[in-house]
Enzyme design. Sequence first.
Site, PDB file in Angstrom:
ATOM      1  N   HIS A 121       0.827  -1.205   0.000  1.00 11.94           N
ATOM      2  CA  HIS A 121       0.000   0.000   0.000  1.00 11.94           C
ATOM      3  C   HIS A 121       0.858   1.250   0.000  1.00 11.94           C
ATOM      4  O   HIS A 121       0.513   2.255  -0.600  1.00 11.94           O
ATOM      5  CB  HIS A 121      -0.919   0.003   1.211  1.00 11.94           C
ATOM      6  CG  HIS A 121      -1.783  -1.209   1.246  1.00 11.94           C
ATOM      7  ND1 HIS A 121      -2.272  -1.752   2.386  1.00 11.94           N
ATOM      8  CD2 HIS A 121      -2.204  -1.990   0.241  1.00 11.94           C
ATOM      9  CE1 HIS A 121      -2.970  -2.815   2.087  1.00 11.94           C
ATOM     10  NE2 HIS A 121      -2.939  -2.985   0.799  1.00 11.94           N
ATOM     11  N   CYS A 157      -5.381   2.265 -19.606  1.00 13.46           N
ATOM     12  CA  CYS A 157      -5.032   3.034 -18.400  1.00 13.46           C
ATOM     13  C   CYS A 157      -4.002   2.341 -17.507  1.00 13.46           C
ATOM     14  O   CYS A 157      -3.789   2.768 -16.381  1.00 13.46           O
ATOM     15  CB  CYS A 157      -6.279   3.377 -17.603  1.00 13.46           C
ATOM     16  SG  CYS A 157      -7.127   1.947 -16.920  1.00 13.46           S
TER      17      CYS A 157
HETATM   18  C1  PEP Z   1      -4.516  -2.131 -14.323  1.00 13.57           C
HETATM   19  O1  PEP Z   1      -4.654  -3.282 -13.901  1.00 13.57           O
HETATM   20  O2  PEP Z   1      -3.885  -1.846 -15.350  1.00 13.57           O
HETATM   21  C2  PEP Z   1      -5.093  -0.999 -13.590  1.00 13.57           C
HETATM   22  C3  PEP Z   1      -5.072   0.224 -14.076  1.00 13.57           C
HETATM   23  O3  PEP Z   1      -5.602  -1.259 -12.365  1.00 13.57           O
HETATM   24  P1  PEP Z   1      -4.730  -1.458 -11.045  1.00 13.57           P
HETATM   25  O4  PEP Z   1      -3.304  -1.160 -11.382  1.00 13.57           O
HETATM   26  O5  PEP Z   1      -5.290  -0.515 -10.036  1.00 13.57           O
HETATM   27  O6  PEP Z   1      -4.976  -2.888 -10.737  1.00 13.57           O
END
Ligand code: PEP
Length: 747
Positions: free
Chosen positions: A364, A677
């Site tokens: 975290h 993303c």
């Molecule tokens: C991902 O998995 O690419 C994402 C953007 O989500 P997280 O990194 O929060 O799992």
Amino acid sequence: MVQQSESESRKLLSRLQAVMAEPVEGQERLDRITHLIADSMGTEVCSIYLLRDADTLELCATQGLAPEAVHVTRMRIGEGLVGRVAKHSRPINTANAPAERGFRYMPETGEERYSSFLGVPIMRLGERLGVLVVQSKDEREYSDDEVYALEVVAMVLAEMTELGAFTGEGAALRERHKAQVMLRGGCAQEGAAMGHVWLHEPRVVVTRPVADDPAVELDRLRAAVDRLRVDVDRMLDHVAPGDAEQREVLEAYRMFARSRGWMRRMEEDIARGLSAEAAVEKEQSTARARMETVPDAYLRDRLHDLDDLSNRLLRLLTGQGRDTGAELPDDPILVARNIGPAELLDYGRRLKGVVLEEGSVGSHAAIVARALAIPLVIHASRITTEALNGDFILVDGDEGVVHLRPEDAVASAFRDKLAMQAAAQERYASIRDKPAEALCGTVVSLHMNAGLMADLPSLPSSGAEGVGLFRTELQFLTRNKVPRRGELAALYSRVMDAAGGKRVVFRTLDIGSDKVLPYMKPTEEPNPALGWRAIRVGLDKPGVMRMQLQALIRAANGRPLTVMFPFIAQFDEFTQARDHLLRELEREAALGRVLPESLQIGAMLETPSLGFAPRQFYELADFISIGGNDLKQFFFAADRENERVRRRYDTLNVSYLTFIEQIVNRCAETGTALSFCGEDAGRPVEAVCFAAMGLRSLSMRPASIGPVKSLLRRVDLQEARAVIDHARGSGAQSVRPVVMDWLRRNA
Ligand code: PEP
Ligand code: MG
């Protein structure tokens, strides 16, 4: 030799203390101390050897050996009996030293006349400082009692060294803390920073190693240990019933806190004249020395637990804690063994960088450091023992390297690196309001990822067109209970206010796997990344998700709302989640609340399965965002948190790019908006390749927008595509080499 009873030990310590208080120079003080010890222990010789540098010991004072040998006789760690005591951090006790393995004759000292030898290490918190030796002519082994007495004396000497009582050439410790140290760790957040050390938990300084009244010290120790036990029990009470791992750690804590052996040793130390805190530190020191030599990782962890416990006990005894009165430097680099997300958030953006001895990429703390864009190096072993508050330090989050007290040449090379980065930032600022338009005329829209209110100021300064991913879990992760609906609604509303009408894609709670809420009943899962996480939790136990959806509707309060569901692996998960949202809308409408002006409902594509979902899924979703961090780990079956494999497969691997192309095509067929993303969107070369494969929207850390835009504006995406296709046709595993080559020539 006189047997060392406890009361004699105490007498010796108080005489030692008196010598320490005398207003004399360092050398004279050392001389008096050796005299005192020899006299009190009834030996002909007492000598103090201190570390000159990392591996050389020097005779710094002696009673009984030739005075000319002082500051002349030196030996390496491991050399001779003295060197071996230092090397193994263990006493050597022998009746016939010249016959002992490793004995080395030093003619200048005249020591061949002495038969018996007892040497004990002078250590502070497991760190070697020197060796204390007594020798006699008579051929006898020293009793356990005598060994113990000398160890206690060595402990007091160690404290005095640290306190600056020894000056002059013997001050090895101080010298050491002046030297440059380079540590290699792991990168958890990129970026470079330069500043001064701020220790999250400064070492407790024992200012009173010797005590007059053992009864008082025993009472203090017992009271502190009682409080410690209560604290540990309380911590155990707060562990969620299913959290086996945390329970196990705390059970081990409890076991140590109740250990009779530990307590008995500390009581004996006190009986010999140490203060309660010095006794704790002496045992901690011994455990640390052992820690270095234990090969078994499990046992090492347990010794670590004991170390933690000793630190707690020291804080209880001395009242020293985090607040030492020192002031946070202007450019603080936080140094800690480990740190929780809430504590890191408390420091916030004041920090220039963070260096942890432990930590992990998925912790975290790392998530928060990433959200705050603070360079973070993890696994920097020994940093908390090497660094002192205020030390100059360079943190290279790109390489995972830390330079503590760097030499001028290193610092100036680092300054060059920072200057180059700053110059690049200026270049990026100059194109901030320009579109990411490639030479071929294609425009890619760039958005930023966020997770904290504190991220929003970056929206205008980065040139992002909106927030492409707002990770809502941080508000949940950093509290110790579920946030209330009203709180969340207020927060989301402030986020929308700060976005000033730009689109914000709110992703519903993505927990489970590595992101475990402190108050959530954890379930033991063999493979949490493939387990009960994200939307799976949301659908099975919809209470929190529904509350969050209500908060979002209320926050929008008539404004447009965009909601995205994480980790959708099959069509019906999306329809169910979507239905929840639509039902909440109806409920809110029935309550007479203002509904969002418009609503977009999207899904994150994070498992390969969704790439093959029925066409109806693509038709129903208003938009899809590729979560590349998860998608890549499942596509290649390579854990994103596992340092061993996470870099093994290239994002520009032909299979992966081809899969992305397939998603682009499917979205094109149904007219579904598509973006990317994951972290890879923020890497300029990857971003160019994604755009070449047809992606027209990318979301990334705010700091990546400048570099990505800058490169996109310098390339022709059609040419890039031709280069990629050519490489794909050639049977290459990754298109990276040819793309890099092409960029070198064309961008
Ligand atoms: C991902 O998995 O690419 C994402 C953007 O989500 P997280 O990194 O929060 O799992
Ligand atoms: Mg994800």
